[in-house]
Scaffold this motif. Sequence first.
Motif, mmCIF file in Angstrom:
data_model
loop_
_atom_site.group_PDB
_atom_site.id
_atom_site.type_symbol
_atom_site.label_atom_id
_atom_site.label_comp_id
_atom_site.label_asym_id
_atom_site.label_seq_id
_atom_site.Cartn_x
_atom_site.Cartn_y
_atom_site.Cartn_z
ATOM 1 N N ASP A 94 15.885 -25.923 -69.062
ATOM 2 C CA ASP A 94 16.955 -26.100 -68.084
ATOM 3 C C ASP A 94 17.818 -27.275 -68.525
ATOM 4 O O ASP A 94 17.305 -28.352 -68.857
ATOM 5 N N GLU A 95 19.140 -27.084 -68.540
ATOM 6 C CA GLU A 95 19.997 -28.151 -69.081
ATOM 7 C C GLU A 95 19.931 -29.423 -68.244
ATOM 8 O O GLU A 95 20.081 -30.522 -68.765
ATOM 9 N N ARG A 96 19.693 -29.273 -66.927
ATOM 10 C CA ARG A 96 19.600 -30.485 -66.094
ATOM 11 C C ARG A 96 18.351 -31.289 -66.452
ATOM 12 O O ARG A 96 18.356 -32.508 -66.484
ATOM 13 N N ASP A 97 17.265 -30.556 -66.755
ATOM 14 C CA ASP A 97 16.030 -31.244 -67.169
ATOM 15 C C ASP A 97 16.242 -31.962 -68.501
ATOM 16 O O ASP A 97 15.768 -33.075 -68.709
ATOM 17 N N MET A 98 16.973 -31.286 -69.406
ATOM 18 C CA MET A 98 17.216 -31.895 -70.720
ATOM 19 C C MET A 98 18.045 -33.162 -70.572
ATOM 20 O O MET A 98 17.775 -34.183 -71.206
ATOM 21 N N LEU A 99 19.076 -33.079 -69.726
ATOM 22 C CA LEU A 99 19.945 -34.241 -69.513
ATOM 23 C C LEU A 99 19.145 -35.400 -68.916
ATOM 24 O O LEU A 99 19.276 -36.550 -69.339
ATOM 25 N N GLY B 67 15.953 -35.904 -69.206
ATOM 26 C CA GLY B 67 15.073 -36.413 -70.254
ATOM 27 C C GLY B 67 15.807 -37.297 -71.231
ATOM 28 O O GLY B 67 15.329 -38.364 -71.629
ATOM 29 N N LEU B 68 17.032 -36.865 -71.595
ATOM 30 C CA LEU B 68 17.834 -37.640 -72.545
ATOM 31 C C LEU B 68 18.215 -38.992 -71.955
ATOM 32 O O LEU B 68 18.089 -40.033 -72.606
ATOM 33 N N ARG B 69 18.638 -38.979 -70.681
ATOM 34 C CA ARG B 69 19.008 -40.238 -70.017
ATOM 35 C C ARG B 69 17.803 -41.184 -69.949
ATOM 36 O O ARG B 69 17.941 -42.389 -70.179
ATOM 37 N N ALA B 70 16.630 -40.621 -69.649
ATOM 38 C CA ALA B 70 15.413 -41.439 -69.552
ATOM 39 C C ALA B 70 15.096 -42.072 -70.907
ATOM 40 O O ALA B 70 14.746 -43.253 -70.996
ATOM 41 N N LEU B 71 15.252 -41.276 -71.974
ATOM 42 C CA LEU B 71 14.975 -41.796 -73.321
ATOM 43 C C LEU B 71 15.969 -42.895 -73.712
ATOM 44 O O LEU B 71 15.575 -43.911 -74.286
ATOM 45 N N LEU B 72 17.254 -42.682 -73.394
ATOM 46 C CA LEU B 72 18.283 -43.687 -73.719
ATOM 47 C C LEU B 72 17.971 -45.005 -73.027
ATOM 48 O O LEU B 72 18.111 -46.086 -73.619
ATOM 49 N N ALA B 73 17.552 -44.920 -71.758
ATOM 50 C CA ALA B 73 17.229 -46.134 -71.001
ATOM 51 C C ALA B 73 15.961 -46.788 -71.557
ATOM 52 O O ALA B 73 15.916 -48.003 -71.797
#
Lengths: 93, 192
Positions: free
Chosen positions: B7-12, B14-20
Motif C-alpha cells: 500500500d503506497e500510504r504504508d510505504m510513505l 515507512g519512508l518517513r519513519a526511516l528518514l526521521a
Amino acid sequence: MTAQLAPGRRVRVRLDWPETRGPCHIRTPYYVRGQEGVIHRALGRFRNPEKLAFARPAEELALYHVRFDLRRIWPEADADLLVELFESWLEAA
Amino acid sequence: MILGDLDERDMLKGLRALLAEQGIANAAEIAERIAATDAANPGQGAAMVARAWTDREFRALMLADGTKAAEAMGIPMRGLPPLGVLENVPGLHHLVVCTLCSCYPRAVLGYPPFWYKSAAYRAKAVRTPRALLREFGTELARDVAIRVVDSTADYRWMVLPERPAGTDGWDAARLAAIVREGDMIGVTVPSV
C-alpha cells in the motif's frame, strides 16, 4: 581531465556508452558524445551523480558549462548550446 | 515481497519513519519543504526579473549568484540546487530545456508547465529551436542568435529577459506583472 579548464579551451566529450555495459545513471546527453566544444565557464565542484544515484561513495568533480555549435550536430539547428558536463567526460580536443 | 503490492500510504509512512530515524529529515522539515514547494510560483521569478530591471546592484548579484539573489527576495533556497541566471542581451536569446528529464528552477518558478517535460519540447528545443519559438508565437529577428541551455546536472537555470520598450518609469510591481513563466524559460519574450 583533472586540471582546471580555462574558458575558451577546446574539449571533446568522450565517445562512450556506459549504457551498453550495465545499469548506470548518466548526465551526459547522447547527442553531445564525441562532439567538440569549448569551455564556457567553470560551475564549481559537485559530487559525481553516476555514483550518488546508486548510493555509492561519490567524489567531487569539476562541472563546466561547455558550449557547442548545434549546427555541427544538426545542420538545421541554427543555434549554439550550453551543457553542464563533468570533467570525467571531457578530453583534450 | 513485491514493492508494487505494498500500500503506497504504508510505504510513505515507512519512508518517513526511516528518514526521521536516520536523522535525514524529520516531519517538521518535510512539512516545511512541501509548503515551500507548493507556494513557489512564477510570480517569484517575475519579481526577481523586475527588480533586476530596476536595481543595478541586484542585477549584478542575480547574474553572479542566482541563489543569493533569490534568498535576498525571501525565497527559501536552503538545500536546493544552485540557481543560475542567463542574461538575454541584444543579439542573444537563451532557451532552457532539460533533455534528460525535467530539471527546472522550481524554487523560483514553481512546478513546470506541462509541455516542459514533453518529449516533443525536449527534442525540438535542441534540434529546431527557432521553429519551436515560432510555435510559442515568438519570432526573433534573424540577427538574434539563440543559445539553448540543456540543464543536465547540478544547476537550475532561469532566463533574465530584456526589459521591453515602452516601460520607462514603471515601478518593479508593474514590471513584474508583465513577466510570464515562458519569458523565464525563454520560449517567449515580455511585451507590453
